[in-house]
Design a protein around this motif. Structure first.
Motif, PDB file in Angstrom:
ATOM      1  N   UNK A   1       1.175  -0.917  -0.097  1.00  0.00           N
ATOM      2  CA  UNK A   1      -0.137   0.147   0.094  1.00  0.00           C
ATOM      3  C   UNK A   1       0.774   1.075  -0.043  1.00  0.00           C
ATOM      4  N   UNK A   2      -0.167   2.592  -0.306  1.00  0.00           N
ATOM      5  CA  UNK A   2       1.081   3.689  -0.350  1.00  0.00           C
ATOM      6  C   UNK A   2       0.039   4.771   0.440  1.00  0.00           C
ATOM      7  N   UNK A   3       0.576   5.925   1.216  1.00  0.00           N
ATOM      8  CA  UNK A   3      -0.180   6.385   1.909  1.00  0.00           C
ATOM      9  C   UNK A   3       0.244   7.979   1.256  1.00  0.00           C
ATOM     10  N   UNK A   4      -1.120   9.202   1.369  1.00  0.00           N
ATOM     11  CA  UNK A   4      -0.463  10.382   0.854  1.00  0.00           C
ATOM     12  C   UNK A   4      -1.283  10.822   1.820  1.00  0.00           C
ATOM     13  N   UNK A   5      -0.905  12.367   2.165  1.00  0.00           N
ATOM     14  CA  UNK A   5      -1.440  13.558   3.230  1.00  0.00           C
ATOM     15  C   UNK A   5      -2.019  14.403   2.108  1.00  0.00           C
ATOM     16  N   UNK A   6      -2.977  15.042   2.231  1.00  0.00           N
ATOM     17  CA  UNK A   6      -3.733  15.445   1.014  1.00  0.00           C
ATOM     18  C   UNK A   6      -4.314  17.208   1.794  1.00  0.00           C
ATOM     19  N   UNK A   7      -4.486  17.814   1.079  1.00  0.00           N
ATOM     20  CA  UNK A   7      -5.286  19.473   1.399  1.00  0.00           C
ATOM     21  C   UNK A   7      -6.515  18.633   2.439  1.00  0.00           C
ATOM     22  N   UNK A   8      -7.115  19.525   3.416  1.00  0.00           N
ATOM     23  CA  UNK A   8      -8.103  18.981   4.251  1.00  0.00           C
ATOM     24  C   UNK A   8      -9.315  18.915   2.832  1.00  0.00           C
TER      25      UNK A   8
ATOM     26  N   UNK B   1      -5.181   7.754   2.816  1.00  0.00           N
ATOM     27  CA  UNK B   1      -5.100   8.583   2.301  1.00  0.00           C
ATOM     28  C   UNK B   1      -5.775   9.163   3.988  1.00  0.00           C
ATOM     29  N   UNK B   2      -4.622  10.721   3.577  1.00  0.00           N
ATOM     30  CA  UNK B   2      -4.937  11.441   5.361  1.00  0.00           C
ATOM     31  C   UNK B   2      -4.865  12.941   4.380  1.00  0.00           C
ATOM     32  N   UNK B   3      -6.067  13.697   5.224  1.00  0.00           N
ATOM     33  CA  UNK B   3      -5.382  14.768   5.174  1.00  0.00           C
ATOM     34  C   UNK B   3      -4.575  15.867   6.237  1.00  0.00           C
ATOM     35  N   UNK B   4      -4.522  17.112   6.030  1.00  0.00           N
ATOM     36  CA  UNK B   4      -3.331  18.220   6.738  1.00  0.00           C
ATOM     37  C   UNK B   4      -3.285  18.344   8.173  1.00  0.00           C
ATOM     38  N   UNK B   5      -3.202  17.739   8.675  1.00  0.00           N
ATOM     39  CA  UNK B   5      -2.550  17.173  10.584  1.00  0.00           C
ATOM     40  C   UNK B   5      -4.115  16.077  11.045  1.00  0.00           C
ATOM     41  N   UNK B   6      -4.159  15.243  10.058  1.00  0.00           N
ATOM     42  CA  UNK B   6      -4.107  13.975  10.257  1.00  0.00           C
ATOM     43  C   UNK B   6      -3.377  13.286  11.477  1.00  0.00           C
ATOM     44  N   UNK B   7      -2.475  12.851  11.014  1.00  0.00           N
ATOM     45  CA  UNK B   7      -1.098  12.463  11.249  1.00  0.00           C
ATOM     46  C   UNK B   7      -0.393  13.241  12.352  1.00  0.00           C
TER      47      UNK B   7
ATOM     48  N   UNK C   1       2.940  15.637  14.199  1.00  0.00           N
ATOM     49  CA  UNK C   1       4.142  16.254  13.848  1.00  0.00           C
ATOM     50  C   UNK C   1       4.173  16.060  12.123  1.00  0.00           C
ATOM     51  N   UNK C   2       4.680  15.998  11.321  1.00  0.00           N
ATOM     52  CA  UNK C   2       5.989  16.861  10.455  1.00  0.00           C
ATOM     53  C   UNK C   2       4.564  15.251   9.822  1.00  0.00           C
ATOM     54  N   UNK C   3       4.695  14.408  10.083  1.00  0.00           N
ATOM     55  CA  UNK C   3       4.298  13.847   9.026  1.00  0.00           C
ATOM     56  C   UNK C   3       2.646  13.828   8.539  1.00  0.00           C
ATOM     57  N   UNK C   4       2.061  14.755   9.029  1.00  0.00           N
ATOM     58  CA  UNK C   4       1.130  15.155   8.465  1.00  0.00           C
ATOM     59  C   UNK C   4       0.325  16.366   8.244  1.00  0.00           C
ATOM     60  N   UNK C   5       1.967  16.444   7.283  1.00  0.00           N
ATOM     61  CA  UNK C   5       1.911  17.921   6.600  1.00  0.00           C
ATOM     62  C   UNK C   5       1.941  17.701   5.626  1.00  0.00           C
ATOM     63  N   UNK C   6       1.386  18.370   4.448  1.00  0.00           N
ATOM     64  CA  UNK C   6       1.195  18.547   2.544  1.00  0.00           C
ATOM     65  C   UNK C   6       2.401  17.563   1.936  1.00  0.00           C
ATOM     66  N   UNK C   7       1.934  16.904   1.072  1.00  0.00           N
ATOM     67  CA  UNK C   7       3.100  16.692   0.463  1.00  0.00           C
ATOM     68  C   UNK C   7       3.378  15.260   0.632  1.00  0.00           C
ATOM     69  N   UNK C   8       3.616  14.451   2.748  1.00  0.00           N
ATOM     70  CA  UNK C   8       3.882  13.922   2.689  1.00  0.00           C
ATOM     71  C   UNK C   8       2.810  12.190   2.193  1.00  0.00           C
TER      72      UNK C   8
END
Length: 306
Positions: free
Chosen positions: A39-46, A91-97, A99-106
């Motif tokens: 699997x892969x994951x991405x942090x997207x805009x809210x 898939x995640x949104x900004x702030x779901x994780x 620290x820095x793991x929850x920033x846009x583009x992680x």
């Protein structure tokens, strides 16, 4: 499952130092492939993350879930999951994780073994190539406060800019726990992806992830390439900087960019059954195109930014 377990180790982002240049050597030279896209994951805009979470169309298209998981050290994360026969997206949104793991583009990538014991061989290959993988045991708490061994993992680095990759091998204790809802082994030593995931994908369109494209920094790319090669992927350079790793039914494209341009780019999926017409679904700042035929393509505009 996201690589939140890395936070328990270091909680650190910043300046990944690659053990090998992405362009060095060839790939797929070890014979039998040992690691496969899991699997892969991405942090997207809210806006996009919320649209995904509440999309009625995605619930028809895929075996879709919004789920909170408790891992090692009590770390918790809530993700949006599209699950296929052997592969899935997280898939995640900004702030779901945290620290820095929850920033846009992680973003992140998990590749896993199909046979018990193959992870040890991957570790040996990585060390022989000059890498220094970090061992980790991920657990899962089903709500009773008792951690169940989930999978063994090899991390590629303890510090990274925005992208982390890891190898994983599911534990027999997890398959033995009925709360995992896993399937019986198909052969001795079966720790495979199809056994781990449910068959609920059969009643939806999405079958599996066939291609992912993720933008990441040069440092994060350099840390990732030895893992892919040790796993038996055929790794080739791309003209614009980056690599394409092929093998096992899923193509992984990683593009080297500046940190501000990093993020989830594109996902291609196979369908259980061909469809005659083309359907385009706008989901936040992303576009999912299904058909015609047995293929779907999901693109994320501007790395998930409006």
């Amino acid at each position: 499952m996201i690589v939140v377990f890395a936070l328990a180790l270091v909680g650190a982002f910043g300046g990944a130092v690659g053990v090998a240049q992405a362009g060095e050597g060839g790939g797929g030279s070890y014979g039998r492939q040992l690691l496969f896209y899991n699997h892969s994951y991405g942090v997207l805009d809210r806006e996009t993350a919320d649209a995904i979470e509440h999309s009625a169309y995605l619930r028809e298209f895929a075996n879709f879930q919004v789920r909170t998981t408790t891992g090692s050290g009590g770390q918790t994360w809530t993700g949006r999951y599209l699950m296929g026969r052997e592969t899935y997206l997280e898939l995640f949104g900004v702030g779901d994780l945290p620290g820095a793991d929850g920033t846009l583009g992680a973003a992140g990538l998990g590749v896993s073994t199909e046979r018990d014991g193959d992870l040890a061989t991957v570790e040996e290959r990585m060390k022989a190539a000059g890498a220094d993988p970090i061992e980790f045991l991920q657990t899962r708490d089903f709500g009773d406060g008792v951690p169940v061994p989930w999978f063994d993992a090899l991390l590629t680095a303890t510090e990274y800019d925005a992208f982390s990759a890891w190898a994983m091998e599911y534990r027999p204790e997890y398959f033995a726990d009925p709360r995992g809802n896993t399937e019986p082994a198909s052969f001795p030593g079966d720790v495979g992806r199809e056994r781990y995931l449910s068959d609920d994908y059969r009643t939806h369109q999405m079958r599996d992830v066939t291609s992912v494209r993720i933008a990441l920094t040069e440092g994060d790319l350099a840390d990732t390439v030895p893992l892919l090669r040790a796993g038996g992927f055929a790794v080739k350079d791309t003209a614009g900087g980056g690599v394409v790793a092929e093998g096992g039914g899923t193509t992984i494209r990683l593009d080297a960019v500046a940190r501000e341009r990093a993020g989830y780019q594109r996902v291609e999926m196979s369908l259980n059954r061909p469809v005659k017409d083309r359907h385009v679904e706008r989901i936040g700042n992303s576009t999912l195109t299904v058909g015609p035929g047995s293929r779907a393509v999901w693109t994320f505009a501007g790395n998930g930014t409006p």
